[in-house]
Design a protein around this motif. Sequence first.
Motif, PDB file in Angstrom:
ATOM      1  N   ILE A   1     -73.912 -42.431  -4.321  1.00  0.00           N
ATOM      2  CA  ILE A   1     -72.556 -41.879  -4.224  1.00  0.00           C
ATOM      3  C   ILE A   1     -71.755 -42.609  -3.147  1.00  0.00           C
ATOM      4  O   ILE A   1     -70.578 -42.944  -3.345  1.00  0.00           O
ATOM      5  CB  ILE A   1     -72.608 -40.374  -3.932  1.00  0.00           C
ATOM      6  CG1 ILE A   1     -73.230 -39.611  -5.106  1.00  0.00           C
ATOM      7  CG2 ILE A   1     -71.210 -39.835  -3.640  1.00  0.00           C
ATOM      8  CD1 ILE A   1     -72.441 -39.721  -6.391  1.00  0.00           C
ATOM      9  N   CYS A   2     -72.385 -42.851  -2.004  1.00  0.00           N
ATOM     10  CA  CYS A   2     -71.653 -43.424  -0.867  1.00  0.00           C
ATOM     11  C   CYS A   2     -71.329 -44.901  -1.062  1.00  0.00           C
ATOM     12  O   CYS A   2     -70.203 -45.329  -0.774  1.00  0.00           O
ATOM     13  CB  CYS A   2     -72.464 -43.236   0.422  1.00  0.00           C
ATOM     14  SG  CYS A   2     -72.545 -41.536   1.012  1.00  0.00           S
TER      15      CYS A   2
ATOM     16  N   ALA B   1     -67.971 -44.044  -3.386  1.00  0.00           N
ATOM     17  CA  ALA B   1     -67.061 -43.861  -2.255  1.00  0.00           C
ATOM     18  C   ALA B   1     -66.721 -45.181  -1.584  1.00  0.00           C
ATOM     19  O   ALA B   1     -65.662 -45.303  -0.960  1.00  0.00           O
ATOM     20  CB  ALA B   1     -67.687 -42.907  -1.228  1.00  0.00           C
ATOM     21  N   GLY B   2     -67.597 -46.172  -1.701  1.00  0.00           N
ATOM     22  CA  GLY B   2     -67.341 -47.463  -1.073  1.00  0.00           C
ATOM     23  C   GLY B   2     -66.714 -48.473  -2.015  1.00  0.00           C
ATOM     24  O   GLY B   2     -65.520 -48.768  -1.943  1.00  0.00           O
TER      25      GLY B   2
ATOM     26  N   MET C   1     -59.870 -36.967   8.203  1.00  0.00           N
ATOM     27  CA  MET C   1     -59.628 -37.557   6.886  1.00  0.00           C
ATOM     28  C   MET C   1     -58.415 -36.921   6.207  1.00  0.00           C
ATOM     29  O   MET C   1     -57.549 -37.619   5.651  1.00  0.00           O
ATOM     30  CB  MET C   1     -60.877 -37.394   6.016  1.00  0.00           C
ATOM     31  CG  MET C   1     -62.110 -38.097   6.562  1.00  0.00           C
ATOM     32  SD  MET C   1     -63.629 -37.632   5.697  1.00  0.00           S
ATOM     33  CE  MET C   1     -63.305 -38.280   4.059  1.00  0.00           C
ATOM     34  N   LYS C   2     -58.330 -35.602   6.252  1.00  0.00           N
ATOM     35  CA  LYS C   2     -57.237 -34.926   5.553  1.00  0.00           C
ATOM     36  C   LYS C   2     -55.903 -35.111   6.258  1.00  0.00           C
ATOM     37  O   LYS C   2     -54.853 -35.188   5.593  1.00  0.00           O
ATOM     38  CB  LYS C   2     -57.569 -33.439   5.423  1.00  0.00           C
ATOM     39  CG  LYS C   2     -56.619 -32.701   4.487  1.00  0.00           C
ATOM     40  CD  LYS C   2     -57.068 -31.279   4.226  1.00  0.00           C
ATOM     41  CE  LYS C   2     -56.123 -30.592   3.243  1.00  0.00           C
ATOM     42  NZ  LYS C   2     -56.538 -29.193   2.961  1.00  0.00           N
TER      43      LYS C   2
ATOM     44  N   THR D   1     -58.784 -38.867  -0.671  1.00  0.00           N
ATOM     45  CA  THR D   1     -59.457 -38.469   0.566  1.00  0.00           C
ATOM     46  C   THR D   1     -59.491 -36.952   0.721  1.00  0.00           C
ATOM     47  O   THR D   1     -60.375 -36.416   1.397  1.00  0.00           O
ATOM     48  CB  THR D   1     -58.756 -39.109   1.778  1.00  0.00           C
ATOM     49  OG1 THR D   1     -58.663 -40.519   1.571  1.00  0.00           O
ATOM     50  CG2 THR D   1     -59.536 -38.871   3.049  1.00  0.00           C
ATOM     51  N   HIS D   2     -58.553 -36.252   0.106  1.00  0.00           N
ATOM     52  CA  HIS D   2     -58.592 -34.791   0.145  1.00  0.00           C
ATOM     53  C   HIS D   2     -59.898 -34.277  -0.466  1.00  0.00           C
ATOM     54  O   HIS D   2     -60.521 -33.349   0.053  1.00  0.00           O
ATOM     55  CB  HIS D   2     -57.396 -34.217  -0.617  1.00  0.00           C
ATOM     56  CG  HIS D   2     -56.163 -34.059   0.215  1.00  0.00           C
ATOM     57  ND1 HIS D   2     -55.824 -34.961   1.191  1.00  0.00           N
ATOM     58  CD2 HIS D   2     -55.193 -33.105   0.224  1.00  0.00           C
ATOM     59  CE1 HIS D   2     -54.691 -34.578   1.780  1.00  0.00           C
ATOM     60  NE2 HIS D   2     -54.293 -33.441   1.205  1.00  0.00           N
ATOM     61  N   TYR D   3     -60.289 -34.881  -1.561  1.00  0.00           N
ATOM     62  CA  TYR D   3     -61.504 -34.457  -2.254  1.00  0.00           C
ATOM     63  C   TYR D   3     -62.753 -34.809  -1.447  1.00  0.00           C
ATOM     64  O   TYR D   3     -63.653 -33.969  -1.273  1.00  0.00           O
ATOM     65  CB  TYR D   3     -61.559 -35.111  -3.632  1.00  0.00           C
ATOM     66  CG  TYR D   3     -62.841 -34.843  -4.393  1.00  0.00           C
ATOM     67  CD1 TYR D   3     -63.150 -33.565  -4.848  1.00  0.00           C
ATOM     68  CD2 TYR D   3     -63.739 -35.870  -4.656  1.00  0.00           C
ATOM     69  CE1 TYR D   3     -64.316 -33.318  -5.548  1.00  0.00           C
ATOM     70  CE2 TYR D   3     -64.915 -35.632  -5.346  1.00  0.00           C
ATOM     71  CZ  TYR D   3     -65.197 -34.353  -5.790  1.00  0.00           C
ATOM     72  OH  TYR D   3     -66.363 -34.111  -6.478  1.00  0.00           O
ATOM     73  N   SER D   4     -62.827 -36.029  -0.938  1.00  0.00           N
ATOM     74  CA  SER D   4     -64.004 -36.442  -0.178  1.00  0.00           C
ATOM     75  C   SER D   4     -64.129 -35.660   1.124  1.00  0.00           C
ATOM     76  O   SER D   4     -65.245 -35.330   1.552  1.00  0.00           O
ATOM     77  CB  SER D   4     -63.955 -37.951   0.107  1.00  0.00           C
ATOM     78  OG  SER D   4     -62.753 -38.315   0.756  1.00  0.00           O
ATOM     79  N   SER D   5     -63.007 -35.329   1.755  1.00  0.00           N
ATOM     80  CA  SER D   5     -63.086 -34.534   2.981  1.00  0.00           C
ATOM     81  C   SER D   5     -63.594 -33.125   2.693  1.00  0.00           C
ATOM     82  O   SER D   5     -64.304 -32.527   3.512  1.00  0.00           O
ATOM     83  CB  SER D   5     -61.712 -34.463   3.655  1.00  0.00           C
ATOM     84  OG  SER D   5     -60.782 -33.750   2.857  1.00  0.00           O
ATOM     85  N   LEU D   6     -63.256 -32.589   1.539  1.00  0.00           N
ATOM     86  CA  LEU D   6     -63.768 -31.267   1.165  1.00  0.00           C
ATOM     87  C   LEU D   6     -65.281 -31.302   0.971  1.00  0.00           C
ATOM     88  O   LEU D   6     -65.995 -30.365   1.367  1.00  0.00           O
ATOM     89  CB  LEU D   6     -63.080 -30.789  -0.113  1.00  0.00           C
ATOM     90  CG  LEU D   6     -63.518 -29.413  -0.634  1.00  0.00           C
ATOM     91  CD1 LEU D   6     -63.215 -28.327   0.399  1.00  0.00           C
ATOM     92  CD2 LEU D   6     -62.838 -29.099  -1.966  1.00  0.00           C
TER      93      LEU D   6
END
Length: 517
Positions: free
Chosen positions: A254-255, A259-260, A376-377, A418-423
């Motif tokens: 995933i990372c 994500a990367g 992040m958010k 980034t909203h999603y990843s920060s959650l």
Amino acid sequence: MDKDGFPTGPWTPDLLATAISQIDANRTGVDLRTVQLWFQDTDKGVSSENIRWLARVFGCDDPEATSKWQAELSAAHARLVAKRRARRKRLESGDTQGRPDNSANEALENNVARTSEQPLDRDIAGSKAKQQFRLARASEVIFSRGSPLDLPATVFAGAVALGFTSFFLGIHSVAYKRPDGLIKQVGFLWAPNWTFLFMVFMPLFFVFVVEMLAFWRNGARSRLAKLIDQTASIDAWTCKVEASSVTYWVVLIICLPFAGLFQWMATTLLPLIHGDRGDYAIDWGAIAIVHPEIVSVPASILFTGLAYLYMSLCFFLFFAGLFLVYTLAHDLSDICGAVDYRQSAERHRDTEEILVKVLGGTFRCALLGVLVAICMKLQSAYVTTNAENILDWLRDDLTSVFKAGDALGEQIAYVRPTHYSSLLVTLAACFVFLHCALCLRTIWRHQGDETRFRVCGVMGLMLAVLALLVAGYLLIDAFSGFSILLGIGLLPAMYGLVDPTFGSGKAVDQGGNLSVS
């Protein structure tokens, strides 16, 4: 020594003492004179701790082989103790003709000799064949070996290197003019998700995880195991870590790719190649699209690629740290579940100290996880606003409660992944803390009323502070004045990082325990 680091000849006291002292988990090593006594016919036996180190040496540090060796050596030691007890009884009864039976001692020495005379026997050959790369074990080694500052310093150094590189490229502080005429600051050093996150909160997170693992592996685990008369084997801890190997691989996938790599391609690489940012807001990574005179497209591609690689590796280690804390809490629950607290009040005091220490460390990690998500958010929300820089945005929102109108103003509907990843980061950090709290709650049921009420009170404060901080995170950019609630949540959270037990460590001291604050 052969190419694998094992003696080609018989084990000698010098070689055996050196091999045991080189085990990373054995901080104190072993005295040469102690090993020499093992090769002599004396009343001095081999302690259970040293049997564990011998098993790791003979088992080539493989968990399965080490477990077999430990069972064999422990059985030989038990036979030796039985023979000595029988010999003492014969001597006390006047049977001077009874000859001492050293078969158990000889069995222990034969086990030592067999490992050197047949270094490639079936057991060792099988354990070497099974030795392969284990991501879970490798992740745990990153946190537990070397200096406690190695990992945090490495992460901090990487962030500093990126900051210097952005300065050399000229994108550390850069503004661009939007189509609506607003001049907006999008410099690298103005982005909290690349400065505060990787320079402050992420290194602190690693500091606390490393501290918790060292506390558990090097003392707390063995102390609890003694309460149930069991040997605290590091191999048992290693097996529990490796049991989650699939989880580590899933997070790595995933990372790194998603994500990367994929996020970098979608938000930076393809827009830089085509010269169109599309539905994503302009930031320091895409400033070459509107200001090619500041930084070239190839330089931006190279720099953003390195930055996203660094980011994805750091977040993999972040989630790996959460998994290790989760495993630690689970291991603690398993050991304490077998403790009989009715036998001694000392067991209550020892267990309480360890429980509060583990709970405080987990609470710190959860707070830092939410602080990472807040960084992040905040950046993701700021780039869609009409503020010139993030400080002006927060200041205007803070003072909006004293003014008429909506301080948020009109926002451009940009895509904000980034909203999603920060959650996800927030949920993972809170889940680990709640799991730890539930595991420890089952243990506290066996403690005395005073201990139970004191520790439950600490847990209630921790849950309240964490919930307030999470509420501040969720309400970022939701209404005018959100920064007030965020500030209220940050104040107790910062105090919780300094003193996670909120002063209860003094109460523990008064109850006869060591301070854990």
